[in-house]
Design an enzyme around this catalytic site. Structure first.
Site, PDB file in Angstrom:
ATOM      1  N   LYS A 226      33.186  34.773  47.605  1.00 21.24           N
ATOM      2  CA  LYS A 226      33.265  34.889  46.143  1.00 21.24           C
ATOM      3  C   LYS A 226      32.846  33.600  45.464  1.00 21.24           C
ATOM      4  O   LYS A 226      32.099  33.614  44.499  1.00 21.24           O
ATOM      5  CB  LYS A 226      34.681  35.241  45.686  1.00 21.24           C
TER       6      LYS A 226
ATOM      7  N   TRP B 201      45.862  43.131  50.018  1.00 18.74           N
ATOM      8  CA  TRP B 201      44.490  43.577  50.310  1.00 18.74           C
ATOM      9  C   TRP B 201      44.584  44.574  51.472  1.00 18.74           C
ATOM     10  O   TRP B 201      45.170  44.249  52.515  1.00 18.74           O
ATOM     11  CB  TRP B 201      43.670  42.343  50.702  1.00 18.74           C
TER      12      TRP B 201
ATOM     13  N   ASP C  88      45.882  33.208  53.087  1.00 21.87           N
ATOM     14  CA  ASP C  88      44.549  33.799  52.941  1.00 21.87           C
ATOM     15  C   ASP C  88      43.969  33.221  51.655  1.00 21.87           C
ATOM     16  O   ASP C  88      44.478  33.471  50.558  1.00 21.87           O
ATOM     17  CB  ASP C  88      44.670  35.328  52.857  1.00 21.87           C
TER      18      ASP C  88
HETATM   19  C1  LIG Z   1      42.557  38.691  49.899  1.00 28.52           C
HETATM   20  C2  LIG Z   1      41.243  38.735  50.580  1.00 28.52           C
HETATM   21  N1  LIG Z   1      41.126  38.178  51.784  1.00 28.52           N
HETATM   22  C3  LIG Z   1      39.981  38.169  52.449  1.00 28.52           C
HETATM   23  C4  LIG Z   1      38.859  38.756  51.915  1.00 28.52           C
HETATM   24  C5  LIG Z   1      37.652  38.702  52.789  1.00 28.52           C
HETATM   25  O1  LIG Z   1      36.441  38.659  52.215  1.00 28.52           O
HETATM   26  P1  LIG Z   1      35.157  38.266  53.066  1.00 28.52           P
HETATM   27  O2  LIG Z   1      35.313  38.803  54.439  1.00 28.52           O
HETATM   28  O3  LIG Z   1      34.048  38.891  52.312  1.00 28.52           O
HETATM   29  O4  LIG Z   1      35.094  36.784  53.052  1.00 28.52           O
HETATM   30  C6  LIG Z   1      38.913  39.378  50.664  1.00 28.52           C
HETATM   31  C7  LIG Z   1      37.776  40.070  50.083  1.00 28.52           C
HETATM   32  O5  LIG Z   1      37.840  40.870  49.196  1.00 28.52           O
HETATM   33  C8  LIG Z   1      40.140  39.342  49.975  1.00 28.52           C
HETATM   34  O6  LIG Z   1      40.284  39.874  48.752  1.00 28.52           O
END
Ligand SMILES: Cc1ncc(COP(=O)(O)O)c(C=O)c1O
Length: 426
Positions: A264, A143, A227
């Site tokens: 999500k 990511w 993560d």
């Molecule tokens: C691998 C990964 N980590 C963390 C996040 C963090 O998302 P959020 O800050 O919306 O919870 C995302 C969002 O796309 C992700 O794909």
């Protein structure tokens, strides 16, 4: 009467030395998509769930609880404690660790964060300050924000890439990953692992491979940083998607941390609901670590936002609502799987050159399609938007657009003469 200066002012700024930073490619593409006047267009860019009509979906269970919260006389808008809403923090732990035993609970320190991004950030800063690691190993690719977060929160920590994606087969390069880590990782290095539904590739290790990764972390004394952004969203089963994290803990030898997102799996993207957890070797270390995390939290955000955390806690702590939410998860993960199968079937029907099984074999929100940058740019001319890496957010597909998307892919693949995963085709 306003004051007006008589002599002209020569405008200058202390900030003119700055170089303009590049914008975020995903958000930039969303703007481009929104401005595209074409009647038929498809957005397979950002990682958000879309329903069959291509619209955002507020989970029915979330809607129900929002009404209950609005009608609850006890609802107020007071500050939360620095570590977050206690009921939420407990529910987040139970969901991730599977109702941990008292012994394990005494080693887990948790606090509510600004969603998964905030959890990764807090973790990066905390590990930087407490362990002073020299390196962090991240998957190639990962990511994109992982790089940026570690850049700003742990600038002294060198970011190293371990091989992850095999472009020849559009699958996991497990031997490459293990070889690099085995040969180059050093004791005390951090290793960032996606708990499930790897972003951007949609490719996860098997359980057997996870065991080998855990063996390697033990042997080489690497510190795992998980993560977990897609628990329950990937397979539809919250326990299955937490398997890797729980396996690492079950070995009893590894200390680790987890960044957890509820964006999500609850569809609460804009509410910024997340948690950061440390599993320390013993209770005393847990308490000390937690005190540092709370110190950082106070300085960075004082205390986290209440609304989304209240929704999650309410659902997870009410067995009937939790069961309803699990059905919502199945709807989301099921629709994505159906769309993977539909895209694959359409490409098969068109006999599009290349091997496309990886689309159905990959997992979670995304597919690393194997389309080249040139093909992706050609698709934009067909009003279909995905990332130049070839990553497609599958929930942007629906019954009405999947055949047209497949047709456009077929057209650009044929025109370019290059087919994804040619090794399998042969
Ligand atoms: C691998 C990964 N980590 C963390 C996040 C963090 O998302 P959020 O800050 O919306 O919870 C995302 C969002 O796309 C992700 O794909």
């Amino acid at each position: 009467m306003g004051y007006t200066r008589e002599e002209p002012v020569e405008r200058t700024s202390l900030f003119n030395h700055l170089e303009t930073m590049p914008g975020d490619p995903i958000f930039g593409l969303m703007t481009q998509y929104a401005k595209d006047p074409a009647e038929f267009k498809a957005s397979l860019t950002i990682g958000v769930y879309r329903d069959e009509e291509g619209k955002p979906w507020v989970l029915p269970t979330v809607k129900k609880v929002e009404k209950m919260i609005a009608e609850d006389a006890a609802t107020n808008h007071e500050y939360l404690p620095m570590e977050g809403l206690p009921a939420f923090v407990k529910a987040a732990q139970d969901l991730l660790f599977g109702n941990p035993s008292a012994a394990l609970s005494s080693r887990i320190g948790s606090l509510q964060t600004i969603s998964g991004t905030g959890a990764v950030h807090l973790g990066a800063r905390f590990l930087n300050d407490s362990l002073h690691p020299k390196r962090i190993w991240v998957s190639d690719p990962t990511w994109g924000n992982h790089h940026a977060i570690f850049d700003i929160a742990a600038p002294e920590v060198e970011q190293k890439l371990y091989p992850y994606y095999d472009a020849e087969t559009c699958s996991l390069n497990f031997s490459g990953m293990m070889k690099t880590l085995e040969e180059e990782a050093q004791a005390g290095d951090l290793i960032l692992l996606h708990a499930c539904a790897h972003n951007p590739t949609g490719i996860d290790p098997t359980k057997e491979q996870w065991k080998q990764i855990a063996d390697l972390c033990e042997k080489k004394k690497l510190f795992p940083f998980f993560d977990s952004a897609y628990q329950g969203f990937a397979s539809g089963d919250v326990d299955e998607d937490a398997w890797a994290v729980r396996h690492f803990i079950s070995r009893g030898t590894l200390e680790l941390v987890v960044a957890q997102s509820f964006s999500k799996n609850f569809g609460l993207y804009g509410q910024r609901v997340g948690a950061f957890h440390i599993v320390a070797g013993d209770e005393q270390a847990r308490d000390k670590a937690l005190s540092h995390l709370i110190y950082l939290q106070r300085a960075e955000i004082s205390n986290p936002p209440v609304y989304g955390a209240r929704i999650v806690a309410w659902i997870l702590q009410t067995p009937e609502l939790k069961a309803e939410w699990e059905q919502d998860l199945l709807i989301m993960s099921g629709r994505i799987k159906t769309m993977r199968a539909a895209l694959y079937a359409e490409l098969q029907k068109l006999q599009t050159p290349g091997s496309w099984e990886h689309i159905v074999n990959q997992n979670g929100m995304f597919s690393y399609t194997g389309l080249s940058e040139k093909q992706v740019l050609a698709l934009r001319k067909e009003h279909i938007y995905l990332l130049t890496s070839g990553r497609a957010s599958i929930s942007g597909l629906n019954r009405d657009n999947v055949a047209l998307v497949a047709k456009a892919i077929d057209k650009v693949v044929r025109a370019s003469g290059d087919a994804p995963a040619p090794a399998i085709t042969a």
